[in-house]
Write a protein that holds these residues in place. Structure first.
Motif, PDB file in Angstrom:
ATOM      1  N   ALA A 167       4.719  29.872  16.762  1.00  0.00           N
ATOM      2  CA  ALA A 167       5.183  30.318  18.078  1.00  0.00           C
ATOM      3  C   ALA A 167       4.354  31.513  18.518  1.00  0.00           C
ATOM      4  O   ALA A 167       3.870  32.289  17.693  1.00  0.00           O
ATOM      5  CB  ALA A 167       6.662  30.682  18.049  1.00  0.00           C
ATOM      6  N   THR A 168       4.197  31.651  19.828  1.00  0.00           N
ATOM      7  CA  THR A 168       3.462  32.778  20.391  1.00  0.00           C
ATOM      8  C   THR A 168       4.206  33.309  21.604  1.00  0.00           C
ATOM      9  O   THR A 168       5.007  32.600  22.215  1.00  0.00           O
ATOM     10  CB  THR A 168       2.038  32.375  20.848  1.00  0.00           C
ATOM     11  N   THR A 169       3.930  34.548  21.937  1.00  0.00           N
ATOM     12  CA  THR A 169       4.388  35.043  23.228  1.00  0.00           C
ATOM     13  C   THR A 169       3.504  34.439  24.313  1.00  0.00           C
ATOM     14  O   THR A 169       2.377  34.026  24.038  1.00  0.00           O
ATOM     15  CB  THR A 169       4.362  36.585  23.261  1.00  0.00           C
ATOM     16  N   PRO A 170       3.974  34.357  25.556  1.00  0.00           N
ATOM     17  CA  PRO A 170       3.350  33.468  26.545  1.00  0.00           C
ATOM     18  C   PRO A 170       1.889  33.708  26.887  1.00  0.00           C
ATOM     19  O   PRO A 170       1.164  32.742  27.125  1.00  0.00           O
ATOM     20  CB  PRO A 170       4.239  33.664  27.787  1.00  0.00           C
ATOM     21  N   THR A 171       1.406  34.952  26.946  1.00  0.00           N
ATOM     22  CA  THR A 171       0.038  35.145  27.428  1.00  0.00           C
ATOM     23  C   THR A 171      -0.999  34.492  26.524  1.00  0.00           C
ATOM     24  O   THR A 171      -2.085  34.131  26.986  1.00  0.00           O
ATOM     25  CB  THR A 171      -0.296  36.645  27.566  1.00  0.00           C
ATOM     26  N   PHE A 172      -0.689  34.294  25.255  1.00  0.00           N
ATOM     27  CA  PHE A 172      -1.685  33.730  24.336  1.00  0.00           C
ATOM     28  C   PHE A 172      -1.972  32.252  24.612  1.00  0.00           C
ATOM     29  O   PHE A 172      -3.020  31.745  24.222  1.00  0.00           O
ATOM     30  CB  PHE A 172      -1.245  33.915  22.883  1.00  0.00           C
ATOM     31  N   THR A 173      -1.048  31.569  25.272  1.00  0.00           N
ATOM     32  CA  THR A 173      -1.313  30.167  25.597  1.00  0.00           C
ATOM     33  C   THR A 173      -2.407  30.042  26.641  1.00  0.00           C
ATOM     34  O   THR A 173      -2.962  28.964  26.838  1.00  0.00           O
ATOM     35  CB  THR A 173      -0.038  29.460  26.090  1.00  0.00           C
ATOM     36  N   ALA A 174      -2.725  31.149  27.334  1.00  0.00           N
ATOM     37  CA  ALA A 174      -3.744  31.110  28.379  1.00  0.00           C
ATOM     38  C   ALA A 174      -5.159  31.243  27.842  1.00  0.00           C
ATOM     39  O   ALA A 174      -6.112  30.942  28.553  1.00  0.00           O
ATOM     40  CB  ALA A 174      -3.478  32.220  29.398  1.00  0.00           C
ATOM     41  N   TYR A 175      -5.301  31.710  26.583  1.00  0.00           N
ATOM     42  CA  TYR A 175      -6.671  31.853  26.099  1.00  0.00           C
ATOM     43  C   TYR A 175      -6.857  31.678  24.592  1.00  0.00           C
ATOM     44  O   TYR A 175      -7.918  31.274  24.152  1.00  0.00           O
ATOM     45  CB  TYR A 175      -7.255  33.219  26.508  1.00  0.00           C
ATOM     46  N   LEU A 176      -5.860  31.946  23.780  1.00  0.00           N
ATOM     47  CA  LEU A 176      -6.058  31.936  22.332  1.00  0.00           C
ATOM     48  C   LEU A 176      -5.668  30.615  21.680  1.00  0.00           C
ATOM     49  O   LEU A 176      -6.382  30.108  20.806  1.00  0.00           O
ATOM     50  CB  LEU A 176      -5.261  33.090  21.693  1.00  0.00           C
ATOM     51  N   ILE A 177      -4.530  30.065  22.084  1.00  0.00           N
ATOM     52  CA  ILE A 177      -3.970  28.922  21.366  1.00  0.00           C
ATOM     53  C   ILE A 177      -4.843  27.680  21.490  1.00  0.00           C
ATOM     54  O   ILE A 177      -4.996  26.920  20.522  1.00  0.00           O
ATOM     55  CB  ILE A 177      -2.533  28.640  21.859  1.00  0.00           C
ATOM     56  N   GLY A 178      -5.436  27.444  22.658  1.00  0.00           N
ATOM     57  CA  GLY A 178      -6.280  26.257  22.818  1.00  0.00           C
ATOM     58  C   GLY A 178      -7.421  26.203  21.817  1.00  0.00           C
ATOM     59  O   GLY A 178      -7.535  25.238  21.047  1.00  0.00           O
ATOM     60  N   GLU A 212       6.149  28.372  22.839  1.00  0.00           N
ATOM     61  CA  GLU A 212       5.958  29.601  23.599  1.00  0.00           C
ATOM     62  C   GLU A 212       7.330  30.226  23.803  1.00  0.00           C
ATOM     63  O   GLU A 212       8.256  29.570  24.280  1.00  0.00           O
ATOM     64  CB  GLU A 212       5.310  29.271  24.940  1.00  0.00           C
ATOM     65  N   THR A 213       7.474  31.502  23.435  1.00  0.00           N
ATOM     66  CA  THR A 213       8.787  32.115  23.504  1.00  0.00           C
ATOM     67  C   THR A 213       8.649  33.621  23.648  1.00  0.00           C
ATOM     68  O   THR A 213       7.537  34.164  23.617  1.00  0.00           O
ATOM     69  CB  THR A 213       9.610  31.758  22.245  1.00  0.00           C
ATOM     70  N   THR A 214       9.755  34.305  23.817  1.00  0.00           N
ATOM     71  CA  THR A 214       9.725  35.766  23.893  1.00  0.00           C
ATOM     72  C   THR A 214       9.567  36.353  22.499  1.00  0.00           C
ATOM     73  O   THR A 214       9.858  35.699  21.490  1.00  0.00           O
ATOM     74  CB  THR A 214      11.017  36.313  24.511  1.00  0.00           C
ATOM     75  N   GLN A 215       9.139  37.608  22.441  1.00  0.00           N
ATOM     76  CA  GLN A 215       8.904  38.225  21.138  1.00  0.00           C
ATOM     77  C   GLN A 215      10.206  38.383  20.352  1.00  0.00           C
ATOM     78  O   GLN A 215      10.232  38.148  19.148  1.00  0.00           O
ATOM     79  CB  GLN A 215       8.218  39.580  21.305  1.00  0.00           C
ATOM     80  N   ASP A 216      11.290  38.756  21.019  1.00  0.00           N
ATOM     81  CA  ASP A 216      12.566  38.912  20.309  1.00  0.00           C
ATOM     82  C   ASP A 216      13.014  37.591  19.698  1.00  0.00           C
ATOM     83  O   ASP A 216      13.450  37.540  18.538  1.00  0.00           O
ATOM     84  CB  ASP A 216      13.649  39.432  21.263  1.00  0.00           C
ATOM     85  N   ARG A 217      12.904  36.520  20.469  1.00  0.00           N
ATOM     86  CA  ARG A 217      13.327  35.206  19.968  1.00  0.00           C
ATOM     87  C   ARG A 217      12.399  34.723  18.864  1.00  0.00           C
ATOM     88  O   ARG A 217      12.831  34.101  17.891  1.00  0.00           O
ATOM     89  CB  ARG A 217      13.372  34.208  21.116  1.00  0.00           C
ATOM     90  N   LEU A 218      11.113  35.023  19.014  1.00  0.00           N
ATOM     91  CA  LEU A 218      10.142  34.640  17.992  1.00  0.00           C
ATOM     92  C   LEU A 218      10.514  35.267  16.651  1.00  0.00           C
ATOM     93  O   LEU A 218      10.534  34.602  15.613  1.00  0.00           O
ATOM     94  CB  LEU A 218       8.742  35.081  18.434  1.00  0.00           C
TER      95      LEU A 218
END
Length: 294
Positions: free
Chosen positions: A96-107, A126-132
């Motif tokens: 799981a990651t916080t949302p901004t990483f799906t825009a450049y790192l996860i791919g 993709e989730t919030t840091q607290d939930r992660l």
């Protein structure tokens, strides 16, 4: 007492209703009621309060359920350990990651991992840091990618790289030709499109504005980076995004601010006592290599 008794009790506790719990377990309601009564007889206590419209755990049931959940979590971890294959020919990894990483790192990260280990099935959320962190602690995740800060108890964190943020505008924005650093006070009259408050990035930006006594004009809030990019591309909005996202869109114009936005550290998170599978170790190694680009 058998394992199914524990699962049945927790299902009733989660649903607050025998009918819905039975449906989720794919058994009949009478069978479920009978199995719960067997468990209560074995323990010598009532575990459920059936007197109201919603079925609730009794005090004894609540105490038992806490240990039951921990036991099931450890059993699940043990099953994954048994099925862990050291040659990485198969396996399953939950990320799981916080949302901004799906825009450049996860791919790039997933592309490289799949290229090297196609037999491993990945679940990416993709989730919030607290939930992660809560999901890591509950063993619903193997690894998380988030930001440095105050972490929940039992969460290990390892620094990966630092992320920089910049003011970003489209090619037709009035500020697009700005060359020197822009004083942050000049943003007071500029319409901004920003990520919504459930993003860690937005909280980081808000602190920056508060620290410099600037009240931004927030014209649009979005919970999607792709939507925000579209708004900035086409209009006169400015936004604040990680430099890595901006570099992936050459027509965007990053504008340094004075004083600069503070950098933040990206970290790999995992549960301290978690079983670290061969797949998790391989993913971590590839993540460290990919992180060097940032």
């Amino acid at each position: 007492m058998e394992l199914r008794h524990i699962k049945y009790l927790l299902a009733v506790a989660d649903h607050g209703n025998f009918t819905r719990a039975a449906e989720s377990l794919h058994i009949s309601q009478p069978t479920l009621s009978q199995q719960i009564k067997q468990l209560e007889r074995a323990l010598g206590v009532e575990l459920l309060d059936r007197s109201g419209r919603t079925v609730r755990l009794t005090d004894a049931g609540d105490a038992y359920a806490r240990y039951a959940r921990l036991a099931l979590r450890d059993l699940d971890a043990g099953e994954r350990a048994v099925h862990d294959v050291q040659d990485l020919s198969r396996g399953h990894l939950r990320i799981a990651t916080t949302p901004t990483f799906t825009a450049y790192l996860i791919g790039p990260l997933v592309h490289r991992f799949r290229g090297e280990h196609p037999g491993i099935t990945l679940t990416v959320r993709e989730t919030t840091q607290d939930r992660l962190e809560a999901d890591l602690a509950a063993d619903r995740l193997d690894l998380g990618i988030a930001f440095t800060g105050t972490h929940a108890a039992g969460i290990e964190h390892t620094a990966l790289f630092t992320e920089k943020l910049s003011l970003v505008v489209g090619p037709d924005h009035p500020l697009a030709a700005t060359t020197p650093a822009l004083p942050v006070t000049e943003l007071a009259g500029q319409p901004l499109g920003l990520l919504s408050a459930d993003f860690a990035t937005r909280l980081h930006i808000d602190r920056y504005f508060d620290d410099h006594a600037v009240t931004p004009e927030i014209a649009i809030e979005a919970n999607s980076i792709s939507a925000l990019l579209e708004f900035v591309h086409r209009g006169t909005l400015a936004t604040v995004l990680p430099d890595a996202v901006t570099r992936a869109h050459p027509d965007l114009r990053p504008i340094p601010l004075e004083p600069p936005l503070p950098i933040r550290t990206v970290e790999l998170l995992r549960r301290h006592s978690a079983y670290h599978s061969a797949a998790a170790r391989a993913f971590t190694a590839i993540l460290r290599t990919v992180a060097e680009n940032y």
